[in-house]
Design a protein around this motif. Structure first.
Motif, short mmCIF file in Angstrom:
data_model
loop_
_atom_site.label_atom_id
_atom_site.label_comp_id
_atom_site.label_asym_id
_atom_site.label_seq_id
_atom_site.Cartn_x
_atom_site.Cartn_y
_atom_site.Cartn_z
N HIS A 150 0.85 -1.24 0.06
CA HIS A 150 -0.19 -0.12 -0.05
C HIS A 150 0.77 1.26 -0.20
O HIS A 150 1.65 1.30 0.68
N GLY A 151 0.38 2.12 -0.83
CA GLY A 151 1.31 3.63 -0.91
C GLY A 151 2.46 3.50 -1.89
O GLY A 151 2.99 4.32 -2.59
N ALA A 152 2.54 2.16 -2.70
CA ALA A 152 3.56 2.09 -3.83
C ALA A 152 2.90 2.60 -4.95
O ALA A 152 1.69 2.16 -5.13
N ARG A 153 3.63 3.01 -6.00
CA ARG A 153 2.83 3.56 -7.23
C ARG A 153 3.32 2.46 -8.33
O ARG A 153 4.30 2.44 -8.71
N ILE A 154 2.45 1.81 -8.55
CA ILE A 154 2.40 0.67 -9.62
C ILE A 154 2.07 1.11 -11.02
O ILE A 154 0.76 1.30 -11.17
N LEU A 155 2.94 0.90 -12.03
CA LEU A 155 2.52 1.23 -13.27
C LEU A 155 2.57 -0.08 -14.17
O LEU A 155 3.81 -0.42 -14.43
N PRO A 156 1.61 -0.79 -14.31
CA PRO A 156 1.61 -2.25 -15.02
C PRO A 156 1.73 -1.80 -16.74
O PRO A 156 1.21 -0.85 -17.15
N ALA A 157 2.34 -2.57 -17.24
CA ALA A 157 2.64 -2.72 -18.55
C ALA A 157 2.63 -4.17 -19.50
O ALA A 157 2.95 -4.91 -18.68
N LYS A 158 2.05 -4.14 -20.54
CA LYS A 158 1.91 -5.66 -21.15
C LYS A 158 3.16 -5.62 -22.31
O LYS A 158 3.37 -6.87 -22.71
N THR A 159 3.87 -4.69 -22.80
CA THR A 159 4.95 -4.70 -23.91
C THR A 159 6.03 -3.77 -23.63
O THR A 159 5.75 -2.62 -23.09
N LEU A 160 7.01 -3.83 -24.40
CA LEU A 160 8.04 -3.02 -24.36
C LEU A 160 7.59 -1.78 -24.93
O LEU A 160 7.98 -0.57 -24.38
#
Length: 499
Positions: A150-160
């Motif tokens: 909690h509190g972490a900034r998570i930026l998910p991505a599927k490709t390069l």
């Protein structure tokens, strides 16, 4: 010469040091080198990164490339470095602005077509990124696990390509928001166990105070069934404890599923497990079963069948709550505050004490069998009890015993009083804390002195009797330990003489 630095995180532990990826482009023949103690999986990143960049229509530099994984003395493993290496090459070759990489962490395996695949240790890396106040870009499949920090900034991505578009500010990645509702942990219920009221009482005491347990009984009496239901009466995990459990499991080979958030670990290794499997080890030290059981239950069935060296390795972590592993190249320390629940037969054939009289084991054979468990290890087990075969009337009676929820409520009340009084469970009390919090009335003191003389208890066993008695008093809601609590605690040590 151009150098670009990309931040990633090591996977050796929750508080692992930062690892930087430096890409050096210089004159000379085309070559692609990775230095900094990479293992085979990391060295193979050269082919994956090259194919992914070419497939995404980026220019792969036709010059000498040196990738430096720092610090050099830390061994590097896993494919999580693929994405940082690819971004470093793009930044060093001028295809991506180096300043776009600032204040961000990257981890992810690249397929040959540039897709991002999940990696181990997402939660541990997210915790480290949160502590450094950096955003964390990682594969989309890892986002639910990383979002547990909690509190972490998570930026998910599927490709390069998505990552590069984000860094180029053409299509920013959306921050992951964990919208899934947390389900309550589900455990097997104690009401399924017929009879065994005395054993259930002993397990309730063990759960309330964090005490270790050894159950001795013939096959089929319900020892494994009782042990599998033991996590269901333990107090619920606090958020910090749940994070520790999830982070440790996230770096294991099995990984961690976000759906298991908040569950007490229950580990039941086979008796053929090696010392390294139980306590951890390897050239690059990994957590073993006792660390995977941190804040949970380690169940050792058929205890005498374990190798003696394996059992002796439990002595230190049972006292300290951690395990230190030393290798020539590296030393590591893992948490191991587990609750030991063990089970064994009373003799080699397993039928000693049965009403059928089937046992033909001699006293010497029984002594040798129980002697496989050393005295120092047996001394560290707080509660030892017999699990007799249930009577016929109990077996044919309908299921309707006390549910785990009712037992858990009493356990949580007792544990809350312990935390308010001394800040830790009774099983972890030190010598001075025992003197301060385990006051015994006059009748109880006389009974305890008599037991010391008759049972020849060691100093460690004496302290453990007081800890167990303190837990029994907490369950009863009494401030002072009386003769009744001392008597019950002594009953749990009466089998000491057989080890």
């Amino acid at each position: 010469m151009t150098v670009a630095t990309v931040a990633s995180r090591a996977l050796a532990g929750i508080d692992a040091p930062e690892v930087t990826v430096e890409v050096h482009l210089g004159p000379g023949l085309p070559a692609f080198h990775i230095v900094g103690l990479p293992d085979t999986e990391v060295r193979e990143a050269r082919d994956r990164v090259r194919a992914a960049l070419n497939h995404a229509r980026f220019e792969f530099p036709a010059r000498r490339i040196t990738v430096n994984l720092a610090p050099a003395e830390l061994p590097k493993d896993s494919s999580r470095f693929d994405l940082p290496i690819a971004l470093g090459i793009l930044a060093a070759s001028g295809q991506l602005a180096p300043e776009a990489l600032a204040a961000q962490e990257f981890a992810g395996e690249l397929s040959l077509t540039g897709e991002l695949r999940a990696v181990r240790g997402a939660l541990a890396m997210a915790l480290s990124a949160r502590a450094a106040a950096r955003a964390f870009i990682l594969p989309a499949d890892n986002a639910p696990q990383a979002a547990l920090a909690h509190g972490a900034r998570i930026l998910p991505a599927k490709t390069l390509l998505e990552v590069v578009a984000h860094l180029s500010r053409e299509a920013p990645l959306a921050e992951y928001v964990n919208g899934a509702s947390q389900r309550l942990p589900s455990y097997a219920d104690f009401c399924d166990v017929k009879g065994q009221q005395q054993v259930k009482r002993a397990l309730e005491v063990a759960a309330a105070g964090g005490h270790s347990v050894l159950m001795i009984g013939p096959p089929g009496t319900g020892k494994s069934m009782l042990a599998s239901r033991f996590p269901g009466i333990l107090p619920s995990l606090a958020e910090g404890e749940a994070l520790e459990v999830a982070a440790i499991h996230s770096v294991s080979t099995q990984g961690f599923e976000a759906a298991r958030w908040g569950e007490r670990p229950y580990r039941a290794p086979h008796h053929s497990a090696s010392t390294a499997a139980l306590v951890g080890g390897g050239n690059l030290p990994r957590p073993g079963e006792i660390s995977l059981a941190h804040h949970g239950v380690l169940f050792l069935d058929e205890l005498p069948e374990f190798d003696r060296d394996v059992l002796e390795a439990l002595r230190e972590p049972l006292e300290s709550g951690r395990i230190s592993i030393s290798r020539a190249a590296r030393q590591a320390q893992f948490p191991a505050r587990f609750q030991l629940v063990a089970a064994m037969n009373p003799c080699p054939c397993g039928h000693c004490g049965e009403r059928s009289g089937r046992c033909r084991c001699t006293p010497e054979r029984i002594a040798r069998y129980r002697g496989r468990i050393s005295g120092p290890l047996a001394d560290r087990i707080d509660i030892k009890l017999e699990v007799p075969a249930p009577r016929e009337a109990e077996l044919v009676a309908p299921v309707g015993g006390e549910p785990s929820s009712a037992i858990k409520a009493r356990v949580e009340n007792a544990r809350a009083s312990q935390l308010a009084r001394q800040g830790r469970p009774n099983a972890d009390l030190g010598t001075r804390e025992i003197d301060r919090h385990c006051g015994v009335d006059r009748d109880g003191d006389q009974l305890l002195r008599h037991a010391l003389a008759r049972l020849l208890l060691s100093a460690r066993a004496y302290q453990r009797v007081l800890r167990v008695a303190r837990t029994i008093a907490d369950l009863a809601g009494t401030a002072t330990i009386g003769a009744e609590q001392i008597a019950e605690a002594i009953q749990y040590r009466r089998l000491d003489a057989s080890f």
